[in-house]
Structures are given as structure tokens and as C-alpha cells.
Design a protein around this motif. Structure first.
Motif, PDB file in Angstrom:
ATOM      1  N   LEU A  35      19.380 -43.015  -7.786  1.00 37.48           N
ATOM      2  CA  LEU A  35      20.417 -44.039  -7.699  1.00 37.48           C
ATOM      3  C   LEU A  35      19.898 -45.372  -8.220  1.00 37.48           C
ATOM      4  CD1 LEU A  35      21.671 -43.130  -4.104  1.00 37.48           C
ATOM      5  CD2 LEU A  35      22.520 -42.267  -6.303  1.00 37.48           C
ATOM      6  N   ILE A  91      22.705 -48.594  -2.930  1.00 35.43           N
ATOM      7  CA  ILE A  91      21.949 -47.351  -2.808  1.00 35.43           C
ATOM      8  C   ILE A  91      22.241 -46.682  -1.473  1.00 35.43           C
ATOM      9  CG2 ILE A  91      19.604 -46.427  -2.536  1.00 35.43           C
ATOM     10  CD1 ILE A  91      18.748 -48.523  -4.669  1.00 35.43           C
ATOM     11  N   LEU A 130      25.896 -45.288  -1.569  1.00 31.91           N
ATOM     12  CA  LEU A 130      25.987 -44.087  -2.395  1.00 31.91           C
ATOM     13  C   LEU A 130      25.301 -42.892  -1.734  1.00 31.91           C
ATOM     14  CD1 LEU A 130      25.428 -45.479  -6.002  1.00 31.91           C
ATOM     15  CD2 LEU A 130      27.494 -44.400  -5.102  1.00 31.91           C
TER      16      LEU A 130
END
Length: 416
Positions: free
Chosen positions: A388, A395, A398
Motif C-alpha cells: 500500500l 494505509i 485500506l
């Protein structure tokens, strides 16, 4: 019909209050087939409000205001509009009676300045407000144009608009817009656009993409004389989108609400399965996302936040030797975390996350954004590596969304 939203209040300009009214009104107007071309925010200043009214009325048929209907000296929304229309505000007996009844119901004396909330132009159409002391109004402004006054508090504005202003507008809009929202995870915006480019060039029904962190949302909209006709126009379009994109579509909704967590929880309920989480860099975000969904207690059994290595060993039985040999950010540790959570809580599925969210701590071998998820179910335990980019918040977000998506995909396998 063209509408414009004019939100009144210095507190909005200063950022003291989040302007959710504009978002709510924009969505409702779209559903009515009414074109919205501009939104404005203006403070509690007579001259600036007068200028804002003039500009809005010069380019819209309907100007919808929110705020400024209270009893204090800075509540000037109705007065300035009346002056602009060359009309007087007079005491409305119906509004006064409702106001006095409300104060009586609370066993309170009504201050005299509250009578200003019952003052309207003689040709105004009152909009009742059972949730507050400020009635709204539809005010003719000449040349076929109107101003619709709504109160500022959302819990007053929303039912007033839905129950009173919306039916009035719907009777005059002539057309109905119906939208469906297709939510996508696991495919980038450019790929989605490439696969659907010809569909996005249609005018009715239309297809428009919107993006958020890691996700793409498509809004499919059809315009017709009735809601049923518009909905029927959308069915073949959505079917074609599903055919082209496949399982990256995780939801198709009537509204632009919904989330990966909601879809995942609903699938867990459908299959009568339970889930647990084991989280390091996400710090409980995966579990928190799921428990935000009403009814999640039926399927979410619990979770572990094992931020330090010692917690992974103590709570999830991740061998310290494994951490020393492979590093805490590794596929081996992710697998052990997921397996440990599944065994400890006796669930059907467990998901884990370990990684580097930054901004520090990265190495050439394991840069910031290196993340490993683990998924454990009846078919075994496996690791999912992620690479990522972005800041710490991106981060972690996600990582959480990818973890939910892995659970979702495992549940979809049960349906094949």
C-alpha cells in the motif's frame, strides 16, 4: 426546474457547524428530478444575504434556505426575503397558535421575541414544524419563482422537507429521477472506466463514477415520468455492469449509503457464520467497522488488538521464535494471528492484519505500506500480502477495507 440551496449562518462559514443540510437537500432534489446548479453559504449579514438572494433568484426557479428562522436579532432569513419581494411580514394566526401550543406542552412561558417565528408574508404557504418552534414557508417571489424557508437543525429540516416541501416540489417538477449506487472494491477507477466507457457516455440512463479511499462508486440514474418507469430503465444497465465487473461489486443500493462492513455482516448473517479479528496496525478498525452495522452482535464474536509482539504471543499463541525468525510483519505471523483468533474464540472465520503504517519503521526489505492479512476458515489459513501507499491514515484504512473484502470473498465462495 432549477433549484439553488442557500444555507444561512455565520457558524457555517466559520466551520463551527458541519453543513449536512446541503448534502441532504442535494440528494433529495436529485431524486425529484430537479436540477441543482449552485449551493451557497452566507453569514448573518443583511446586505450579503440580500445579494445572495438576488444572485440565486437570477439563475434558479426555487431557492431553498436553511437556518435563520429563530427568534433572535441575527435570524434575518425571512425578513430579508420579504423585503426583496416588496412584502411585509405579518403575524400568522395559525403559526402563532402552533407556537403557543408547543410552549404550553412544555409548561413554559413563551418569550415575546418568539412571536417573530410566527411572522410571514400573507401569501406564504406554511410548513409545519412539530419538532421545533420555527415553522417553514414557501414564499412567492414574483415571476414564478419561490423561496422555501427551512429551519437550520437537521432533525427539524429533514422531516419538514420530506413531509411538506418535497410533495409541493414533486407536483411541479414534471419528471422523476431514480438512482442506483453500485459500490466497488478491488478494482481501480481507471480500470472501471475502461471497462464501462461506452456505458458512461449514455445520457438516459446515465452513469457517473465517484471515488473514495480504495473504492469506486457508480451512480446510475434514469429520468422518466414515473418512478417505476425510471427503475425499469436501470435494470438492464445494472445487469450489464455486473456482467462486466463481476465480484468486485459488493453492493447495489437505492441510496449512496452502505459499506464493505455492512455487506460483510449481511453475508455472515445469511450463512449463519461467526467472525473474529486479530489486529496489529489497524488497532481494532476492522472490528469497529463491523460493529457499527446494526445487528452485528449476531455474527461478530470478538477481536484482539495485539499491537506489540508480546501481546501476539500472550493472546494469540503466536510463537516468539516465529516473530524472531520471520519478523512481526510477515505472512507467517499473519497466518498465526488469524489461526489463533479462530481457535481462541471458536468462530467460523477469523481475519488478521499486521503491517507497517508509518511514517517511520520501514526498511528497504519491508517499506512503509507492507501489510499482511491472514484469513482462517474451514478451508485452512492463508496470507494475503498488500503493498500500500500513502500516509498512515490511508494505509490503515485500506488495510481494514481489504480485510473486510477478504472475508466477503470467502463468504461468496460458499455461494458458488
Amino acid at each position: 426546474m432549477i433549484a439553488e440551496i442557500l444555507c444561512v449562518g455565520t457558524e457555517l462559514l466559520m466551520g463551527q457547524v458541519l453543513n449536512t443540510n446541503a448534502q441532504f437537500l442535494a440528494r433529495r432534489l436529485s431524486g425529484l428530478g430537479i436540477t441543482l446548479q449552485h449551493q451557497s453559504v452566507v453569514g448573518d449579514n443583511e446586505q450579503r444575504l440580500r445579494d445572495a438572494y438576488k444572485l440565486a433568484l437570477s439563475r434558479a426557479d426555487v431557492v431553498i434556505t436553511s437556518g435563520g428562522l429563530g427568534p433572535t436579532v441575527d435570524d434575518i432569513t425571512k425578513r430579508v426575503a420579504a423585503q426583496l419581494a416588496g412584502k411585509e411580514l405579518v403575524l400568522n394566526p395559525e403559526a402563532e397558535a402552533a407556537l403557543r401550543e408547543r410552549f404550553a406542552a412544555f409548561h413554559r412561558d413563551m418569550p415575546l421575541n418568539n412571536l417573530s417565528q410566527a411572522m410571514f408574508t400573507e401569501d406564504s404557504i406554511l410548513l409545519p414544524n412539530p419538532n421545533g418552534t420555527a415553522p417553514g414557508a414557501i414564499v412567492p417571489m414574483g415571476e414564478g419563482k419561490v423561496v422555501i424557508h427551512l429551519p437550520g437543525p437537521p432533525f427539524e429540516l429533514q422531516p419538514m422537507f420530506i413531509n411538506h416541501a418535497e410533495p409541493w416540489l414533486q407536483a411541479r417538477s414534471g419528471k422523476v429521477l431514480v438512482s442506483r449506487y453500485i459500490r466497488i472494491f478491488g478494482m481501480g477507477e481507471s480500470t472501471v472506466d475502461e471497462l464501462l466507457q461506452d456505458l458512461e457516455q449514455q445520457s438516459n440512463p446515465s452513469l457517473s463514477p465517484y471515488c473514495s479511499i480504495g473504492e469506486v462508486q457508480l451512480r446510475a440514474t434514469a429520468c422518466a415520468d414515473t418512478e417505476q418507469e425510471a427503475a425499469a430503465m436501470l435494470e438492464p444497465l445494472i445487469a450489464e455492469i455486473r456482467r462486466r465487473l463481476g465480484d468486485v461489486i459488493y453492493a447495489v443500493n437505492d441510496t449512496d449509503t452502505g459499506s464493505l462492513a455492512q455487506t460483510t455482516v449481511e453475508l455472515l448473517k445469511k450463512h449463519h457464520l461467526t467472525v473474529a479479528t486479530a489486529e496489529s496496525l489497524t488497532g481494532g478498525m476492522i472490528a469497529a467497522a463491523m460493529v457499527e452495522v446494526p445487528g452485528a452482535s449476531e455474527v461478530v464474536k470478538g477481536g484482539f488488538v495485539t499491537y506489540q509482539s508480546v501481546a501476539k504471543t500472550m493472546l494469540l499463541d503466536v510463537p516468539a521464535e516465529m516473530i524472531d525468525e520471520y519478523d512481526v510483519v510477515s505472512s507467517q505471523v499473519a497466518i498465526a494471528m488469524a489461526k489463533g483468533a479462530r481457535e481462541k474464540l471458536g468462530v467460523d472465520i477469523a481475519v488478521s492484519a499486521t503491517g507497517l503504517a508509518g511514517p517511520g519503521g520501514g526498511t528497504e526489505e519491508r517499506p512503509v505500506g507492507t501489510v499482511f492479512l491472514g484469513l482462517s476458515d474451514k478451508n485452512g489459513t492463508r496470507a494475503i500480502p498488500l503493498h500500500l501507499t500513502g500516509n498512515r491514515e490511508r494505509i490503515r484504512t485500506l488495510s481494514m477495507k481489504n480485510a473486510l473484502n477478504e472475508v466477503r470473498k470467502a463468504l461468496l465462495e460458499l455461494e458458488k
